[in-house]
Write an enzyme that holds these catalytic residues in place. Sequence first.
Site, PDB file in Angstrom:
ATOM      1  N   TRP A   1      22.002 -12.665 -20.646  1.00  0.00           N
ATOM      2  CA  TRP A   1      20.622 -13.034 -20.386  1.00  0.00           C
ATOM      3  C   TRP A   1      19.889 -11.979 -19.612  1.00  0.00           C
ATOM      4  O   TRP A   1      20.099 -10.813 -19.822  1.00  0.00           O
ATOM      5  CB  TRP A   1      20.501 -14.400 -19.708  1.00  0.00           C
ATOM      6  CG  TRP A   1      19.088 -14.747 -19.638  1.00  0.00           C
ATOM      7  CD1 TRP A   1      18.245 -14.960 -20.684  1.00  0.00           C
ATOM      8  CD2 TRP A   1      18.286 -14.812 -18.479  1.00  0.00           C
ATOM      9  NE1 TRP A   1      16.974 -15.163 -20.233  1.00  0.00           N
ATOM     10  CE2 TRP A   1      16.979 -15.077 -18.888  1.00  0.00           C
ATOM     11  CE3 TRP A   1      18.556 -14.656 -17.109  1.00  0.00           C
ATOM     12  CZ2 TRP A   1      15.941 -15.205 -17.991  1.00  0.00           C
ATOM     13  CZ3 TRP A   1      17.521 -14.793 -16.229  1.00  0.00           C
ATOM     14  CH2 TRP A   1      16.220 -15.074 -16.671  1.00  0.00           C
TER      15      TRP A   1
ATOM     16  N   HIS B   1      12.980 -13.460 -19.992  1.00  0.00           N
ATOM     17  CA  HIS B   1      11.964 -12.523 -20.481  1.00  0.00           C
ATOM     18  C   HIS B   1      11.341 -12.999 -21.789  1.00  0.00           C
ATOM     19  O   HIS B   1      10.134 -12.895 -21.991  1.00  0.00           O
ATOM     20  CB  HIS B   1      12.574 -11.131 -20.656  1.00  0.00           C
ATOM     21  CG  HIS B   1      12.763 -10.413 -19.351  1.00  0.00           C
ATOM     22  ND1 HIS B   1      11.707  -9.986 -18.579  1.00  0.00           N
ATOM     23  CD2 HIS B   1      13.879 -10.068 -18.668  1.00  0.00           C
ATOM     24  CE1 HIS B   1      12.160  -9.401 -17.481  1.00  0.00           C
ATOM     25  NE2 HIS B   1      13.481  -9.445 -17.509  1.00  0.00           N
TER      26      HIS B   1
ATOM     27  N   ASP C   1      14.947  -3.175 -20.836  1.00  0.00           N
ATOM     28  CA  ASP C   1      16.367  -3.334 -20.502  1.00  0.00           C
ATOM     29  C   ASP C   1      17.256  -2.576 -21.484  1.00  0.00           C
ATOM     30  O   ASP C   1      18.331  -2.105 -21.121  1.00  0.00           O
ATOM     31  CB  ASP C   1      16.766  -4.815 -20.511  1.00  0.00           C
ATOM     32  CG  ASP C   1      16.556  -5.475 -19.153  1.00  0.00           C
ATOM     33  OD1 ASP C   1      16.354  -4.737 -18.157  1.00  0.00           O
ATOM     34  OD2 ASP C   1      16.576  -6.712 -19.091  1.00  0.00           O
TER      35      ASP C   1
ATOM     36  N   ARG D   1      16.947   1.391 -20.493  1.00  0.00           N
ATOM     37  CA  ARG D   1      17.009   1.959 -19.148  1.00  0.00           C
ATOM     38  C   ARG D   1      18.291   2.740 -18.880  1.00  0.00           C
ATOM     39  O   ARG D   1      18.335   3.541 -17.952  1.00  0.00           O
ATOM     40  CB  ARG D   1      16.774   0.900 -18.087  1.00  0.00           C
ATOM     41  CG  ARG D   1      17.894  -0.078 -17.913  1.00  0.00           C
ATOM     42  CD  ARG D   1      17.580  -1.026 -16.785  1.00  0.00           C
ATOM     43  NE  ARG D   1      18.415  -2.191 -16.888  1.00  0.00           N
ATOM     44  CZ  ARG D   1      18.638  -3.019 -15.899  1.00  0.00           C
ATOM     45  NH1 ARG D   1      18.077  -2.800 -14.735  1.00  0.00           N
ATOM     46  NH2 ARG D   1      19.415  -4.048 -16.070  1.00  0.00           N
TER      47      ARG D   1
ATOM     48  N   HIS E   1      12.164  -1.732 -12.407  1.00  0.00           N
ATOM     49  CA  HIS E   1      12.452  -3.147 -12.648  1.00  0.00           C
ATOM     50  C   HIS E   1      12.394  -4.009 -11.385  1.00  0.00           C
ATOM     51  O   HIS E   1      12.570  -5.208 -11.460  1.00  0.00           O
ATOM     52  CB  HIS E   1      13.838  -3.301 -13.285  1.00  0.00           C
ATOM     53  CG  HIS E   1      13.919  -2.732 -14.678  1.00  0.00           C
ATOM     54  ND1 HIS E   1      14.025  -3.511 -15.803  1.00  0.00           N
ATOM     55  CD2 HIS E   1      13.872  -1.453 -15.131  1.00  0.00           C
ATOM     56  CE1 HIS E   1      14.066  -2.742 -16.882  1.00  0.00           C
ATOM     57  NE2 HIS E   1      13.979  -1.488 -16.498  1.00  0.00           N
TER      58      HIS E   1
ATOM     59  N   HIS F   1       7.764  -6.946 -19.982  1.00  0.00           N
ATOM     60  CA  HIS F   1       9.021  -7.086 -19.251  1.00  0.00           C
ATOM     61  C   HIS F   1       8.803  -7.170 -17.733  1.00  0.00           C
ATOM     62  O   HIS F   1       9.372  -8.036 -17.059  1.00  0.00           O
ATOM     63  CB  HIS F   1       9.921  -5.892 -19.579  1.00  0.00           C
ATOM     64  CG  HIS F   1      11.311  -6.022 -19.051  1.00  0.00           C
ATOM     65  ND1 HIS F   1      12.304  -6.689 -19.734  1.00  0.00           N
ATOM     66  CD2 HIS F   1      11.880  -5.594 -17.898  1.00  0.00           C
ATOM     67  CE1 HIS F   1      13.426  -6.654 -19.031  1.00  0.00           C
ATOM     68  NE2 HIS F   1      13.193  -5.996 -17.910  1.00  0.00           N
TER      69      HIS F   1
ATOM     70  N   ASP G   1       9.981  -9.512 -14.403  1.00  0.00           N
ATOM     71  CA  ASP G   1      10.767  -9.025 -13.264  1.00  0.00           C
ATOM     72  C   ASP G   1      10.070  -9.270 -11.927  1.00  0.00           C
ATOM     73  O   ASP G   1      10.711  -9.659 -10.951  1.00  0.00           O
ATOM     74  CB  ASP G   1      11.050  -7.518 -13.416  1.00  0.00           C
ATOM     75  CG  ASP G   1      12.189  -7.245 -14.386  1.00  0.00           C
ATOM     76  OD1 ASP G   1      12.953  -8.189 -14.704  1.00  0.00           O
ATOM     77  OD2 ASP G   1      12.323  -6.082 -14.828  1.00  0.00           O
TER      78      ASP G   1
ATOM     79  N   HIS H   1      14.403  -9.647  -7.669  1.00  0.00           N
ATOM     80  CA  HIS H   1      13.906  -8.324  -8.060  1.00  0.00           C
ATOM     81  C   HIS H   1      12.916  -7.782  -7.022  1.00  0.00           C
ATOM     82  O   HIS H   1      12.322  -6.734  -7.218  1.00  0.00           O
ATOM     83  CB  HIS H   1      13.249  -8.363  -9.445  1.00  0.00           C
ATOM     84  CG  HIS H   1      14.244  -8.333 -10.568  1.00  0.00           C
ATOM     85  ND1 HIS H   1      14.381  -7.258 -11.424  1.00  0.00           N
ATOM     86  CD2 HIS H   1      15.180  -9.227 -10.955  1.00  0.00           C
ATOM     87  CE1 HIS H   1      15.340  -7.508 -12.298  1.00  0.00           C
ATOM     88  NE2 HIS H   1      15.842  -8.700 -12.032  1.00  0.00           N
TER      89      HIS H   1
ATOM     90  N   HIS I   1      22.657 -12.391  -7.977  1.00  0.00           N
ATOM     91  CA  HIS I   1      21.628 -11.851  -8.867  1.00  0.00           C
ATOM     92  C   HIS I   1      21.760 -12.454 -10.271  1.00  0.00           C
ATOM     93  O   HIS I   1      20.777 -12.894 -10.859  1.00  0.00           O
ATOM     94  CB  HIS I   1      21.715 -10.320  -8.926  1.00  0.00           C
ATOM     95  CG  HIS I   1      20.531  -9.690  -9.601  1.00  0.00           C
ATOM     96  ND1 HIS I   1      19.423  -9.267  -8.906  1.00  0.00           N
ATOM     97  CD2 HIS I   1      20.270  -9.448 -10.907  1.00  0.00           C
ATOM     98  CE1 HIS I   1      18.524  -8.783  -9.756  1.00  0.00           C
ATOM     99  NE2 HIS I   1      19.016  -8.875 -10.980  1.00  0.00           N
TER     100      HIS I   1
ATOM    101  N   ASP J   1      19.086 -14.492 -12.459  1.00  0.00           N
ATOM    102  CA  ASP J   1      18.643 -13.831 -13.698  1.00  0.00           C
ATOM    103  C   ASP J   1      19.039 -14.651 -14.928  1.00  0.00           C
ATOM    104  O   ASP J   1      18.271 -14.766 -15.875  1.00  0.00           O
ATOM    105  CB  ASP J   1      19.332 -12.464 -13.819  1.00  0.00           C
ATOM    106  CG  ASP J   1      18.361 -11.308 -13.640  1.00  0.00           C
ATOM    107  OD1 ASP J   1      17.192 -11.561 -13.306  1.00  0.00           O
ATOM    108  OD2 ASP J   1      18.775 -10.150 -13.840  1.00  0.00           O
TER     109      ASP J   1
END
Length: 302
Positions: free
Chosen positions: A23, A28, A64, A67, A79, A136, A140, A146, A169, A173
Amino acid sequence: MHSTIFALCLSTILSFLPPTAAWGSLGHRTVAYLASTYFTPESTRFTNRLLNGQDISEAALFPDKVRHMPQFAYSRGWHYIDAQDSPPQQCGINMTRDCVINTGCVVSAIANHTGRVADPSLPHYLRGQSLRFMLHFFGDVHQPLHTEAEDRGGNEYEVAFDGRRTNLHSVWDTLIPHKYAGTGHDDEFVAAWLWAQRLSGDDDVDDDETRLEGECLHDAADCALSWAREANSYVCSHVLAHDVHGQDLGGEYYQGAIPVVNEMVRKAGRRLAAWINFISANYTTTTDDAGDLDVNHAIQIQ
Ligand SMILES: *[C@@H]1O[C@H](CO)[C@@H](O)[C@H](O)[C@H]1NC(C)=O
Ligand SMILES: *[C@@H]1O[C@H](CO)[C@@H](O)[C@H](O)[C@H]1NC(C)=O
Ligand SMILES: *[C@@H]1O[C@H](CO)[C@@H](O)[C@H](O)[C@H]1NC(C)=O
């Protein structure tokens, strides 16, 4: 419009099963679909054109996907913004302290790409790329972790979730949104679409309020900073309110997080729509850009 997107989702699912619930993407995708439910007809045309018809939830995952590529290494710091505050006693963002000058942060990136999406002198594919970054980063900047430096945004904070070892995290997320809105079938497009429908159905915000969010565009950095501060305040009030090292967060903690996640996803989607509605009403795309490089093509050949 909805049924068109849904048909597109279904056909996409047939041709492409997303890799196992990696995910980040469900949230997103939901932000992007939710935004599209508030689009004006101009926004729908504008985004379809800049994305070359790509599904908007897929386009939102682009940052994502790139990057870790050397040629996009410069985008890695965009991000997040690493607030060096002291949760849970004191939360807060200081741009001078927390937005790294050389690499930028999510706040400066939103401002940069807002300007680029609206800039008709840029080639079509670069405006499309900037739109993907915007889709995106609106997600974030609304994710509390974030906007936090502590334990690298919770990446180094060990916890469990429904019996699995993980980090804080990933809980925010991925695991909370998946437990809440996932279908259990790995049909991420459908899960995101249904979550977006639910949020948009619950939303009693009127059009004036949406337009007001668009006014924020006049100072995009200031506006994005206020959103980051809002997300960051949840680090103190919820995310790190208690020491949860080593605990399983799939129960009470999860229940307490759901309203926060819903609120932030809803705000991200509505704000994103307001900006795109504003931009598409005030800046046009050019039509003679068929010869430009398609950014997705450039990615696929990696
Ligand atoms: C923000 O951070 C800078 C650099 O660390 C510092 O000089 C400044 O006083 C801070 N501003 C506030 C309002 O705390
Ligand atoms: C703005 O985005 C472009 C394209 O991604 C990038 O080359 C540039 O360095 C960015 N500028 C800032 C100030 O972040
Ligand atoms: C376009 O810009 C004007 C002035 O900058 C603003 O008042 C208007 O609301 C914008 N259009 C939309 C649809 O946001």
